[in-house]
Design an enzyme around this catalytic site. Structure first.
Site, short mmCIF file in Angstrom:
data_model
loop_
_atom_site.label_atom_id
_atom_site.label_comp_id
_atom_site.label_asym_id
_atom_site.label_seq_id
_atom_site.Cartn_x
_atom_site.Cartn_y
_atom_site.Cartn_z
N ARG A 70 0.79 -1.17 -0.05
CA ARG A 70 0.02 -0.10 0.14
C ARG A 70 0.92 1.28 0.04
O ARG A 70 0.53 2.33 -0.48
CB ARG A 70 -1.09 -0.12 0.99
CG ARG A 70 -2.27 -0.99 0.89
CD ARG A 70 -3.08 -1.06 2.20
NE ARG A 70 -2.64 -2.20 3.15
CZ ARG A 70 -2.94 -2.26 4.39
NH1 ARG A 70 -3.55 -1.46 4.96
NH2 ARG A 70 -2.53 -3.20 5.00
N GLU A 107 1.41 -6.19 13.15
CA GLU A 107 0.37 -6.35 14.10
C GLU A 107 -0.11 -7.67 13.87
O GLU A 107 -0.82 -8.12 14.90
CB GLU A 107 -0.44 -4.89 13.74
CG GLU A 107 -1.74 -5.11 14.61
CD GLU A 107 -2.78 -4.12 14.41
OE1 GLU A 107 -2.64 -3.56 13.08
OE2 GLU A 107 -3.84 -3.68 15.01
O1 LIG Z 1 3.74 -0.71 11.68
P1 LIG Z 1 3.21 -2.16 11.32
O2 LIG Z 1 2.86 -2.85 12.39
O3 LIG Z 1 4.69 -2.61 10.69
O4 LIG Z 1 2.38 -2.12 10.19
C1 LIG Z 1 2.03 -1.41 9.15
C2 LIG Z 1 2.38 -2.07 7.79
O5 LIG Z 1 1.09 -3.08 7.85
C3 LIG Z 1 0.62 -2.87 6.61
O6 LIG Z 1 1.19 -3.71 5.50
P2 LIG Z 1 0.79 -5.07 5.10
O7 LIG Z 1 2.06 -6.16 5.41
O8 LIG Z 1 -0.49 -5.60 5.76
O9 LIG Z 1 0.77 -5.19 3.58
P3 LIG Z 1 -0.15 -4.52 2.43
O10 LIG Z 1 0.38 -3.00 2.24
O11 LIG Z 1 0.62 -5.36 1.29
O12 LIG Z 1 -1.44 -4.66 2.53
C4 LIG Z 1 0.49 -1.41 6.29
O13 LIG Z 1 0.33 -1.40 4.90
C5 LIG Z 1 2.16 -1.18 6.62
O14 LIG Z 1 2.91 -1.53 5.87
N1 LIG Z 2 -5.14 -1.87 11.73
C1 LIG Z 2 -4.64 -1.78 10.53
N2 LIG Z 2 -5.49 -1.14 9.34
C2 LIG Z 2 -4.99 -1.17 8.17
N3 LIG Z 2 -3.76 -1.30 7.93
C3 LIG Z 2 -2.73 -1.87 8.89
N4 LIG Z 2 -1.66 -2.33 9.01
C4 LIG Z 2 -1.33 -2.64 10.12
N5 LIG Z 2 -2.35 -2.55 10.96
C5 LIG Z 2 -3.22 -2.04 10.16
#
Ligand SMILES: O=P(O)(O)OC[C@H]1O[C@H](OP(=O)(O)OP(=O)(O)O)[C@H](O)[C@@H]1O
Ligand SMILES: Nc1ncnc2[nH]cnc12
Length: 182
Positions: A70, A107
């Protein structure tokens, strides 16, 4: 580096807030997922976000690093608007080598991020961009990768920050700017 936060216009924060959907128990029980797809789908709102970020960071950075996946959506138009290159910090196994990698906790779940160090110039001022700051594991991994590659992290720009998860604590010493803090 002394962190000196930037401030985003209140109208931009309000615009973002009004375009985020909250989904309980996604992708797993207990997680309140903040969905940015309504913001992305609204052309004027998405454009205002990219312009707002470009106004704040123009002239301050030499490259924008987007965090898969994202983060790419925000980093690519911002880099183009600023006239600088975009670095792709990717999930394990997506980039052809040579790569450097860092493992980290999410998370929900665990992951590994990788970077092609050849895409970073020595001393380059790099702004890290992502959609959500939660526990800070992803951002901290990106900082480590940029540093290992010889770049200078000038800050992290986050669209949303989930303050309860204290991700900011894992980025101590770095400027972290969030458009909207929950
Ligand atoms: O601060 P943190 O606990 O590390 O979490 C934040 C990350 O989690 C999500 O990515 P995700 O790995 O879900 O992947 P995506 O962007 O591919 O959906 C979001 O886009 C951040 O990159
Ligand atoms: N609560 C949340 N919502 C959307 N993106 C996330 N990435 C990590 N935690 C998230």
């Amino acid at each position: 580096m002394t962190p000196q936060g930037v401030s985003f216009p209140a109208e931009l924060t309000d615009l973002v807030r009004s375009h985020i959907r909250e989904i309980p128990d996604f992708p797993s029980p207990g997680i309140l997922f903040r969905d940015i797809t309504p913001l992305l789908a609204d052309g004027p709102a998405f454009g205002a976000l990219v312009s707002g970020l470009a106004d704040v960071y123009g002239g301050r950075v030499d490259a924008v690093a987007g965090l898969e996946s994202r983060g790419f959506i925000l980093a690519a138009p911002l880099a183009a608007a600023l006239g600088v290159g975009m670095l792709t910090v990717r999930k394990a196994g997506r980039l052809p080598g040579p790569v450097i990698g860092v493992d980290y906790a999410l998370e929900y779940g665990t992951a590994r991020m990788e970077l092609r160090p050849e895409t970073v110039s020595a001393g380059q001022r790099v702004l890290i961009v992502d959609d959500v700051l939660a526990t800070g594991g992803t951002g901290a991994a990106a900082v480590e990768l940029i540093r290992q590659a010889g770049g200078r992290v000038v800050g992290l720009a986050m669209l949303l920050e989930l303050a309860d998860l204290r991700g900011r604590d894992r980025l101590d010493g770095y400027q972290v700017d969030s458009v909207l803090v929950y």
